[in-house]
Design an enzyme around this catalytic site. Structure first.
Site, short mmCIF file in Angstrom:
data_model
loop_
_atom_site.label_atom_id
_atom_site.label_comp_id
_atom_site.label_asym_id
_atom_site.label_seq_id
_atom_site.Cartn_x
_atom_site.Cartn_y
_atom_site.Cartn_z
N GLY A 1 5.26 3.93 4.67
CA GLY A 1 5.18 4.64 5.94
C GLY A 1 4.24 4.01 6.94
O GLY A 1 4.28 4.33 8.13
N CYS B 1 0.84 4.89 10.89
CA CYS B 1 1.13 6.16 11.58
C CYS B 1 1.22 7.31 10.60
O CYS B 1 0.60 8.35 10.78
CB CYS B 1 2.42 6.03 12.38
SG CYS B 1 2.90 7.56 13.22
N SER C 1 0.84 -1.19 0.00
CA SER C 1 0.00 0.00 0.00
C SER C 1 0.88 1.24 0.00
O SER C 1 1.72 1.40 -0.87
CB SER C 1 -0.93 -0.03 1.21
OG SER C 1 -1.82 1.05 1.21
N HIS D 1 6.06 26.95 39.08
CA HIS D 1 4.74 27.55 39.33
C HIS D 1 4.57 28.72 38.37
O HIS D 1 5.51 29.47 38.14
CB HIS D 1 4.65 28.05 40.77
CG HIS D 1 3.39 28.83 41.03
ND1 HIS D 1 2.18 28.22 41.26
CD2 HIS D 1 3.16 30.17 41.07
CE1 HIS D 1 1.25 29.14 41.44
NE2 HIS D 1 1.82 30.35 41.33
#
Length: 454
Positions: free
Chosen positions: A37, A40, A34, A435
């Protein structure tokens, strides 16, 4: 018969890096039926996260008022442009891999469907090739039960090819893929209904996670139907009629997405011509080093049943590469389960759930904090969800954790690192964090651990 040093079937996230690694030592044949890669790159992480980002922009445009920003009405999702954007990412990745294959004189790319003639002989493009070391990396695909084949159904692949927004998208399956597509298409402008056969969403998670995720879906006016059994569908023109639980009530859908599960792409390999062992689901049986029962043949990625994620597939490559270098330093059994649910806000998960920890006989401590009590989450206007750590009372080691909330898919890696380091939760608790951040409340959360209530 043409001989190679190595044959790799599939160009996914395990097979591709392995090809480049092995090409340093010999001749490599890599076969792809197909798109180069794998999942993903072509219809998994890359395109779906591009869609998630576009869906988030739609959410932002509709929630400016909450933060004092007046955004004129009329924002609209243009699916043609969204699709074109994701295709730039997909094509760049795929073209890069193809070029790298072409530029490497030790790699031969075959574009065809391959199948085994015998243990070490493979037929491709009516040509028989052979190697003493073969790597099966064929991935997986969406399960399509027979009862849905009479309608124009969508899968995770075909839904990414739509160029217009579905009027009413019905999704069969209330797990990770279904939830991600459900939320993104709701934000694009579709009416969305999720049908789940079980009694709760994402059943592999603890019940409190399932309930919180269901609330997130419902807060965006996504209809969630649980215990949706005996689903039947019929189609007339472009309209699909959905019935369930043997009632006369029906749903009229313009599109149906099947997100029921995944199955390995091993059924076309003609493994019956070999002595390679597979289980009843078609998964290739492997040991800790991805070796099959046949000497020199490995199975990596989704088709071996030990992961089903891009990061586990890549780790399979790392395990095999180390093994081939005579370094048995990486093992499947050393891998800590971790993954994300990429809804918004996302869920980051690592290790065991509470249920799993109890079933394994651990004496469990739990620390939990709702995002509604975290100042930075409230300031961001994103206070849905909660964070939780699961701790072994005897060793103080983290057994698992989940962060369902803003940044959860990134924050979870802090727990992951602590678990791989085999350090007690007190290391996290006693650390000094920036913070104001969401993560700074993890040490505060870990100051209040308590036994899991039975």
């Amino acid at each position: 018969m043409k001989k190679f040093d190595y044959i790799i079937i599939g160009t996914g996230q395990a097979g591709t890096p392995l090809a480049f690694s092995l090409a340093k030592k010999g001749k490599v044949a890599i076969i792809e039926k197909s798109l180069v890669g794998g999942t993903c790159v072509n219809n998994g992480c890359v395109p779906t996260k591009a869609y998630v980002a576009s869906a988030r922009r739609m959410w932002d445009s509709n929630h400016g008022e909450d933060l004092g920003i007046e955004i004129p009405a009329g924002s609209k999702a243009n699916l043609e442009k969204i699709k074109a954007r994701k295709e730039t990412f997909v094509h760049a990745s795929r073209n890069g891999i193809e070029k790298s294959f072409a530029d490497n004189e030790n790699i031969t790319l075959y574009r065809a469907e391959a199948y085994f003639v015998s243990d070490y002989e493979i037929m491709v493009n009516e040509e028989k090739i052979t190697a003493k070391q073969i790597f099966i990396n064929v991935g997986a695909r969406a399960v399509v039960p027979e009862e849905y084949k009479s309608i124009d159904y969508l899968t995770n692949i075909s839904i990414l090819e739509l160029t217009s927004i579905p009027k009413h998208l019905v999704i069969v399956g209330g797990s990770y893929i279904g939830l991600e597509f459900g939320q993104m298409f709701k934000r694009f402008g579709s009416e969305v209904t999720i049908l789940e056969r079980g009694d709760r969403l994402i059943k592999r998670e603890d019940e409190d996670v399932s309930e919180a995720v269901a609330k997130i879906m419902q807060n965006e006016d996504i209809t969630v139907s649980l215990n949706a059994k005996d689903i039947t569908m019929s189609q007339s023109g472009a309209e699909i009629t959905v019935k369930m639980n043997n009632t006369q009530d029906s749903i009229k859908a313009s599109h149906v997405l099947l997100a029921i599960g995944r199955q390995p792409n091993t059924d076309t390999l003609k493994l019956e011509n070999t002595t390679i062992e597979v289980d009843d689901k078609g998964m290739v049986a492997v040991d800790d080093f991805c070796r099959t029962n046949v000497e020199g043949i490995f199975a990596i990625g989704d088709c071996n049943g030990h992961g089903g994620f891009t990061h586990t597939s890549y780790n399979d490559f790392q395990i095999v590469e180390a093994y081939l270098l005579d370094k048995e330093e990486r093992k499947i059994s050393d891998r800590i389960t971790t993954y994300g649910l990429f809804i918004d806000p996302p869920l980051g998960r690592v290790g065991m759930t509470k249920k799993q920890a109890v079933e394994k006989g651990y004496e469990v401590l739990v620390a939990s904090r709702p995002m509604s009590k975290i100042a930075r989450a409230k300031e961001k206007g994103e206070n849905q969800g909660f964070m939780e750590a699961i701790i072994d009372a005897k060793t103080n080691l983290i057994l698992g954790a989940n962060v369902l909330g803003v940044g959860g898919d990134e924050i979870i890696n802090g727990f992951t690192n602590l678990m791989y380091a085999k350090q007690p939760y007190t290391v996290f608790r006693d650390g000094v964090h920036i913070h104001p951040t969401v993560t700074e409340l993890i040490p505060t959360m870990l100051e209040n651990v308590s036994p899991l209530s039975k």
